[in-house]
Design a protein around this motif. Structure first.
Motif, mmCIF file in Angstrom:
data_model
loop_
_atom_site.group_PDB
_atom_site.id
_atom_site.type_symbol
_atom_site.label_atom_id
_atom_site.label_comp_id
_atom_site.label_asym_id
_atom_site.label_seq_id
_atom_site.Cartn_x
_atom_site.Cartn_y
_atom_site.Cartn_z
ATOM 1 N N ASP A 1 121.222 84.577 81.111
ATOM 2 C CA ASP A 1 119.971 83.974 82.227
ATOM 3 C C ASP A 1 119.335 85.390 82.588
ATOM 4 O O ASP A 1 119.931 86.278 82.351
ATOM 5 N N HIS A 2 118.233 84.836 82.898
ATOM 6 C CA HIS A 2 117.521 85.724 83.164
ATOM 7 C C HIS A 2 115.777 85.454 84.448
ATOM 8 O O HIS A 2 116.125 84.031 84.176
ATOM 9 N N LEU A 3 116.296 85.912 85.637
ATOM 10 C CA LEU A 3 115.619 85.718 86.856
ATOM 11 C C LEU A 3 115.627 84.249 87.693
ATOM 12 O O LEU A 3 115.038 83.816 88.240
ATOM 13 N N ARG A 4 117.149 83.773 87.598
ATOM 14 C CA ARG A 4 117.415 82.525 88.041
ATOM 15 C C ARG A 4 116.303 81.476 87.684
ATOM 16 O O ARG A 4 116.540 80.865 88.178
ATOM 17 N N GLN A 5 116.122 81.433 86.251
ATOM 18 C CA GLN A 5 115.111 80.117 85.770
ATOM 19 C C GLN A 5 115.284 79.823 84.643
ATOM 20 O O GLN A 5 114.788 79.017 84.257
ATOM 21 N N TYR B 1 114.576 76.598 80.442
ATOM 22 C CA TYR B 1 114.314 76.471 81.795
ATOM 23 C C TYR B 1 114.887 75.339 82.203
ATOM 24 O O TYR B 1 114.390 74.853 82.611
ATOM 25 N N VAL C 1 105.335 82.068 83.761
ATOM 26 C CA VAL C 1 105.265 83.001 83.638
ATOM 27 C C VAL C 1 103.760 84.088 83.112
ATOM 28 O O VAL C 1 102.893 83.332 83.110
#
Length: 138
Positions: A62-66, A101, A107
């Protein structure tokens, strides 16, 4: 004759989604312990190269909760990039960084290569932690 050319141009324009990519007819399945979704691949060299790699198993973080991100086994070719994405967008950050996503957003430059669009409920990935996905042709 001018009318026919204009009509053809307008008809072609209506099939192009925002972002400039028409979706190819290639469909893929993405499965995990959290659920399964299908996606349509974009019509570009990077998406075609991804399709040629299938089947794949990728461990995603998971990255940046997005988004969920994972490494592809080989680089995909360069293609046009954009900064905005929507929930369900399949993207390529660097030449080997595959992204799913699960929220809308954007981004920083240089943006992402659009690989496709999930047609199912992408919210299955909206949870913290790692997940292993399996991608195969449909």
């Amino acid at each position: 004759m001018k009318y026919l050319a204009t009509t053809a141009f307008v008809a072609a324009s209506l099939t192009m989604p925002i972002g400039g990519y028409a979706l190819a007819q290639d469909r893929i399945s993405i499965s995990s312990d959290w659920g399964n979704v299908t996606a349509e691949l974009a019509d570009n060299a990077a998406a075609r190269a991804l399709a040629d790699m299938l089947p794949l198993t990728i461990e995603m973080d998971d990255h940046l909760r997005q988004e969920k991100t994972g490494n592809l086994p080989a680089a995909l070719p360069a293609a046009w990039r954009q900064r905005e994405f929507s929930a369900g967008t399949l993207g390529l950050w660097s030449s080997t960084d595959f992204v799913i996503y699960y929220r809308d957003g954007s981004v920083p430059s240089p943006g992402i290569v659009i690989l496709g669009q999930v047609k199912g409920d992408v919210s299955i990935f909206d949870r913290p932690g790692k997940v292993t996905i399996r991608i195969h042709s449909e």
